[in-house]
Design a protein around this motif. Sequence first.
Motif, short mmCIF file in Angstrom:
data_model
loop_
_atom_site.label_atom_id
_atom_site.label_comp_id
_atom_site.label_asym_id
_atom_site.label_seq_id
_atom_site.Cartn_x
_atom_site.Cartn_y
_atom_site.Cartn_z
N MET A 1 0.85 -1.19 0.00
CA MET A 1 0.00 0.00 0.00
C MET A 1 0.88 1.24 0.00
N ASN A 2 0.66 2.15 -0.95
CA ASN A 2 1.48 3.34 -1.10
C ASN A 2 0.74 4.52 -0.46
N PHE A 3 1.12 4.85 0.78
CA PHE A 3 0.37 5.84 1.54
C PHE A 3 0.59 7.27 1.04
N ASP A 4 1.77 7.53 0.45
CA ASP A 4 2.05 8.91 0.06
C ASP A 4 1.88 9.14 -1.44
N SER A 5 1.24 8.22 -2.12
CA SER A 5 0.98 8.39 -3.55
C SER A 5 -0.41 7.87 -3.88
N THR A 6 -1.42 8.51 -3.33
CA THR A 6 -2.79 8.07 -3.54
C THR A 6 -3.33 8.67 -4.83
N HIS A 7 -4.23 7.94 -5.50
CA HIS A 7 -4.86 8.45 -6.72
C HIS A 7 -5.89 9.51 -6.41
N THR A 95 -7.38 3.40 -4.83
CA THR A 95 -7.05 4.62 -4.09
C THR A 95 -5.59 4.63 -3.65
N PHE A 96 -5.06 3.47 -3.27
CA PHE A 96 -3.72 3.43 -2.69
C PHE A 96 -2.71 2.63 -3.51
#
Length: 270
Positions: A1-7, A95-96
């Motif tokens: 999960m990419n917390f600092d690159s959300t769509h 989203t993530f």
Amino acid sequence: MNFDSTHIVIRERGFAEVMDLALKVVRAHLGPLVLCGLAGVAPWAAANGLLLNGMVSDLDIWDETPGFLTLMTLVIAVQTPLATAPITLYMGQVTFQQQTDPRRIVSDYWRSLPQLLMHTVFRAAMAVTIIGLVLPYGFWPFTQELILLERNPMFAGRAKRMTTRRRSRNLHRSASGDLFGHWLAALSAGSLLVMALVGGVHTAASQLGGYQVTHTQLITVLTPACTWAVVCFFTVVRFLAYLDLRIRREGWEVELTMRSEAAKLARGMA
């Protein structure tokens, strides 16, 4: 999960902004959302066609239409959690994450199915009353998101874990007034959108395609199809509103920022 690159930018929004953002999200992810919507809705739409078959005929179209539309609305309201679950799971992934995994959507749906069924049974039991229409949308509208995305257990057990029911009560507490207002706005907008879609498709079919839609087809085929399309759109709206409520109630954007920094530190120390 990419917390600092959300769509989707994680920040507070008003309900009008949520509706506008939903249109942009649908436009950006139209193909996958249509596939998820068809996968979830098609079986229930087919079952409804068999269940409600014969209720309306051209001979008594005006007398039979109100009863058909009322029953159709109740049935779709009950089926919505099961039918739109793939859309919610897709939105949770996109989203993530940079890429989505259809197999994970199926797996998460299967694991959440027992609670979804319980949620659906509750809605079915309440559907014959006014509160059955108001409660799921007006006061606890995000139970479906909690079941599918947070996956709290149904029962606390010996460990006294946070159950879905308690988590839903904590999330929705003190927000009932705003949520009820949002539900009324969504209901009004959704009703107008269904009528606009039905009228638009009917006009396009008759004027551009040269196909004359009968009154029975208009009521029993076109109206349910347009209703399901609007329900799928408002599933995206509800997901975005769920994010907004978590941001307002729980400071979720701060939590995601902290998780992102922790993940960066962990990668730097590895």
